[in-house]
Design an enzyme around this catalytic site. Structure first.
Site, PDB file in Angstrom:
ATOM      1  N   GLY A   7       0.787  -1.227   0.000  1.00  0.00           N
ATOM      2  CA  GLY A   7       0.000   0.000   0.000  1.00  0.00           C
ATOM      3  C   GLY A   7       0.811   1.265   0.000  1.00  0.00           C
ATOM      4  N   ALA A  43       9.152  -4.182   0.046  1.00  0.00           N
ATOM      5  CA  ALA A  43       9.133  -2.712   0.081  1.00  0.00           C
ATOM      6  C   ALA A  43       8.610  -2.182   1.408  1.00  0.00           C
ATOM      7  CB  ALA A  43       8.264  -2.176  -1.060  1.00  0.00           C
ATOM      8  N   LYS A  88      19.721   6.710   1.624  1.00  0.00           N
ATOM      9  CA  LYS A  88      20.013   7.112   3.004  1.00  0.00           C
ATOM     10  C   LYS A  88      20.743   6.016   3.770  1.00  0.00           C
ATOM     11  CE  LYS A  88      16.215  10.421   3.231  1.00  0.00           C
ATOM     12  NZ  LYS A  88      15.991  10.414   1.777  1.00  0.00           N
ATOM     13  N   LYS A 112      18.092   0.560   7.225  1.00  0.00           N
ATOM     14  CA  LYS A 112      18.016   0.056   5.853  1.00  0.00           C
ATOM     15  C   LYS A 112      19.355  -0.554   5.436  1.00  0.00           C
ATOM     16  CE  LYS A 112      15.051   0.203   3.383  1.00  0.00           C
ATOM     17  NZ  LYS A 112      14.006  -0.829   3.147  1.00  0.00           N
ATOM     18  N   GLY A 153       6.337  12.555  -5.560  1.00  0.00           N
ATOM     19  CA  GLY A 153       4.940  12.257  -5.283  1.00  0.00           C
ATOM     20  C   GLY A 153       4.729  11.220  -4.208  1.00  0.00           C
ATOM     21  N   VAL A 194       8.360  16.665  -0.875  1.00  0.00           N
ATOM     22  CA  VAL A 194       8.315  18.116  -0.709  1.00  0.00           C
ATOM     23  C   VAL A 194       7.429  18.783  -1.753  1.00  0.00           C
ATOM     24  CG1 VAL A 194      10.605  18.224   0.318  1.00  0.00           C
ATOM     25  CG2 VAL A 194      10.372  18.473  -2.154  1.00  0.00           C
TER      26      VAL A 194
END
Length: 655
Positions: A290, A367, A413, A425, A454, A459
């Protein structure tokens, strides 16, 4: 005039047609009688029976002809060239019918009368219709913003026609950089060179520019926007070709300029072989289905026809939303892929093992993760448990169920992280690297990339909302930069990278050039037709406020830990060879990290994260909200009883 005719235009269609029939009957009679008067220069023939007999034949015959030609199906306010042709044809046939009736019934109508009648009828019947249309359009023009259409191609022409009949904008000119089109007229509008936009604003009151080039390369759109930006016009664009072809949008649906146009990155067409390798005819599961990336992965996967697509997410609403979206896509595109939505947490190993085994899953795209840097900084324990031990549980379950391919969706990151999210991660990557070395039945690989446009927390929608609210736009630091990629391109590259995996691969996506967030904000302000308010321009519209870096936030992101990077068969996918721990060593580390999380030992968690080969270098103090509350002395955090070890089975050595 606008208000006097307004009720007429709002009448029901049936009443409008009746009015048109009555008016046309009067105009036909008037045109014929006037034609007789002009030809005979006397009122006497008008009293003769033959004149009225001809009129009685002419009116119903002409009306029947007009009905047949569709006079009364056309909407007067939208009359165009086809309507002109219909009026001419109808009047000519009506005049010929008059001449024929005079001959057959020996009415003695002078032979020149039908010609005179035709000219008069054309002026009256056509003139009334186009006069009403002109009145209506003139009444609308006063209230429609004047726009210039950039692009005089087929899309621009269609847009001009559509807007001319619409309520939103009044097109007054085209601009195009094609020399062959400049100074010509298209759809009644002159084509100007782009440098004359200022002239169009001063002379004709142009208020904004509509970019009508849906099929042009994104890099070219960026060049055009860079040319338009200093001129201070609000710039909007029409939908892309794909949206118009599929019916998801109409050409008249003007939209704000997408940030993809500002970044100007042209996507590389996906390789069909790589896209289908791990998907077509296989059972595929997407964890975090989702989320921003997970949901797009599901859309891409479904279009490549797996035998079964499983959606796994802990959020009921997010899972429902992507399930409904996939059903809609399947109905629109005629897909027959079986899709099943499963609620569950990636930290629940038994649930995962049961799901993967029961459905005989062959490919997993992992994910599911907490990705918001400040949120994880404030909730360290949950961040570690979900991102580290959630990946550990999912990877263990995949190996136990005999999954063929396991693809971890990672982040830039994770490279030399300064925050807990990036560190977790990187630990997830280390787990997959260790398992790839520890066994060979399941192929593990990791795909690392930067921000996606998006996504939740992006931002771009934040800036757009702040501009609409009148500002200020909040940016953390004047020099902060980020890599950006569209969600569809990122999902396609993740799928293709997974198909190239041999085991233990760390794939890095080519993100293009980094973008300065402050400059992106300025571009969005200027393309909205506003001015940035700063020291040089104190009278501007929108200010940019710098709030300071948030906990764990870096000025610059990186994609590689080391320098050992190699190209692959795909121009935008690279592979990196990076340091990792063997499972025998990593297992002991994870055991300690689990105990620290279970007992809320935030100091111990930070120490362990720094000991791992993640290059974690925190720049701030611990800001976990529970830890801060505990330090204030307002609440005590009880340690979990020694017998309660809900995650301990996860750390058992995989046999």
């Amino acid at each position: 005039m606008r208000y006097s005719l307004h009720p007429l235009f709002r009448l029901p269609r049936k009443q409008k047609r009746t009015i048109q029939l009555v008016v046309d009957a009067v105009l036909i009679a008037s045109s014929f009688l006037l034609a007789m008067l002009l030809r005979l220069e006397s009122w006497t023939p008008l009293a003769e029976a033959r004149t009225w007999l001809a009129l009685l034949l002419l009116i119903p015959l002409s009306l029947a002809i007009y009905v047949r030609l569709g006079f009364y199906r056309a909407v007067i306010r939208y009359l165009g060239p086809k309507a002109i042709r219909a009026v001419i044809i109808g009047v000519v046939i009506s005049a010929l019918s008059l001449a024929l009736a005079s001959y057959l019934f020996a009415l003695g109508i002078p032979r020149s009368v039908p010609f005179i009648y035709a000219m008069l009828a054309l002026l009256t019947i056509g003139g009334v219709r186009f006069g009403l249309r002109a009145i209506y359009l003139r009444s609308q023009i006063r209230h429609k913003p004047r726009v210039v259409i950039y692009g005089a191609g087929s899309a621009g022409r269609q847009l001009a026609v559509s807007l001319s009949h619409g309520q939103e904008y009044l097109p007054i000119a085209f601009v195009d950089d094609a020399l062959g089109l400049q100074n010509t007229f298209i759809e009644g509008l002159k084509v100007y060179p782009p440098r004359q936009l200022g002239y169009l604003a001063d002379t004709y009151g142009a208020e904004r520019v509509l970019l009508a080039m849906p099929s042009v390369a994104r890099s070219r759109r960026r060049e055009i926007l860079a040319e338009l930006e200093p001129q201070g016009f609000p710039v909007q664009t029409i939908p892309g070709v794909a949206d118009m072809v599929t019916g998801r949008a109409r050409i008249s649906e003007v939209r704000d300029v997408a940030v993809e146009d500002l970044l100007g990155r042209d996507p590389v067409p996906p390789n069909p072989t790589l896209m289908e390798a791990n998907i077509r005819g296989k059972v595929v599961l997407v964890s975090g289905a989702g989320g921003s990336i997970g949901s797009e992965l599901c859309r891409q996967i479904m279009r490549h026809c797996p035998s079964l697509l499983l959606l796994l997410d802990i959020s009921e609403f997010a899972l429902y939303r992507i399930e409904q979206d996939l059903k809609r896509i399947a109905a629109e595109e005629g897909l027959t892929v079986r899709v099943e939505a499963l609620l569950g947490s990636v930290q629940h190993r038994e649930r995962l093992t049961t799901v993967l085994t029961s459905y005989e899953v062959q490919t997993v795209y992992h994910a599911a993760a907490y990705k918001h840097v400040p949120m994880v900084e404030h909730n360290v324990v949950e961040g570690v448990q979900n991102n580290v031990f959630g990946t550990l549980s999912t990877a263990h379950a995949a190996m136990e169920a005999g999954v063929e391919t396991f693809v971890l969706v990672s982040t830039d990151k994770a490279v030399r992280p300064t925050n807990v999210m990036g560190t977790t991660k990187r630990l997830a990557e280390l787990i997959c690297q260790a398992f790839a070395r520890h066994q060979s039945a399941t192929r593990f690989c990791m795909v690392r990339f930067g921000n996606v446009l998006g996504s939740s927390g992006s931002v771009v929608p934040l800036f757009r909302g702040q501009i609409q609210a009148g500002g200020p736009i909040t940016v953390t630091h004047p020099d902060i930069t980020r890599f950006f990629m569209t969600i569809p391109e990122a999902a396609q590259l993740v799928i293709q990278a997974g198909a190239m995996a041999r085991g233990g691969d760390v794939f890095v996506l080519d993100m293009g050039e980094p973008v300065r967030i402050a400059e992106l904000a300025r571009q969005m302000v200027r393309l909205s037709g506003l001015k940035v308010r700063d020291e040089r321009n104190p009278d501007g519209d929108i200010a940019i406020a710098y709030s300071g870096l948030r906990p764990g936030e870096k000025l610059f992101e990186e994609l590689l830990v080391g320098e050992d990077v190699a190209p692959t068969s795909h121009p935008r996918i690279m592979t990196a060879q990076e340091v990792f721990w063997e499972w025998s060593r990593l297992e002991g580390f994870l055991d300690q990290l689990f105990d620290a999380c279970r007992n809320f030992h935030h100091d111990g968690i930070r120490r362990l994260l720094q000991e791992a080969p993640t290059a974690y270098r925190p720049q701030d103090d611990i800001v976990d909200l529970v830890w801060l509350q505990k330090r204030r002395g307002k609440a005590s955090i009880p340690q979990a009883p020694a017998a309660v070890t809900p995650l301990r089975p996860v750390l058992e050595r995989h046999k």
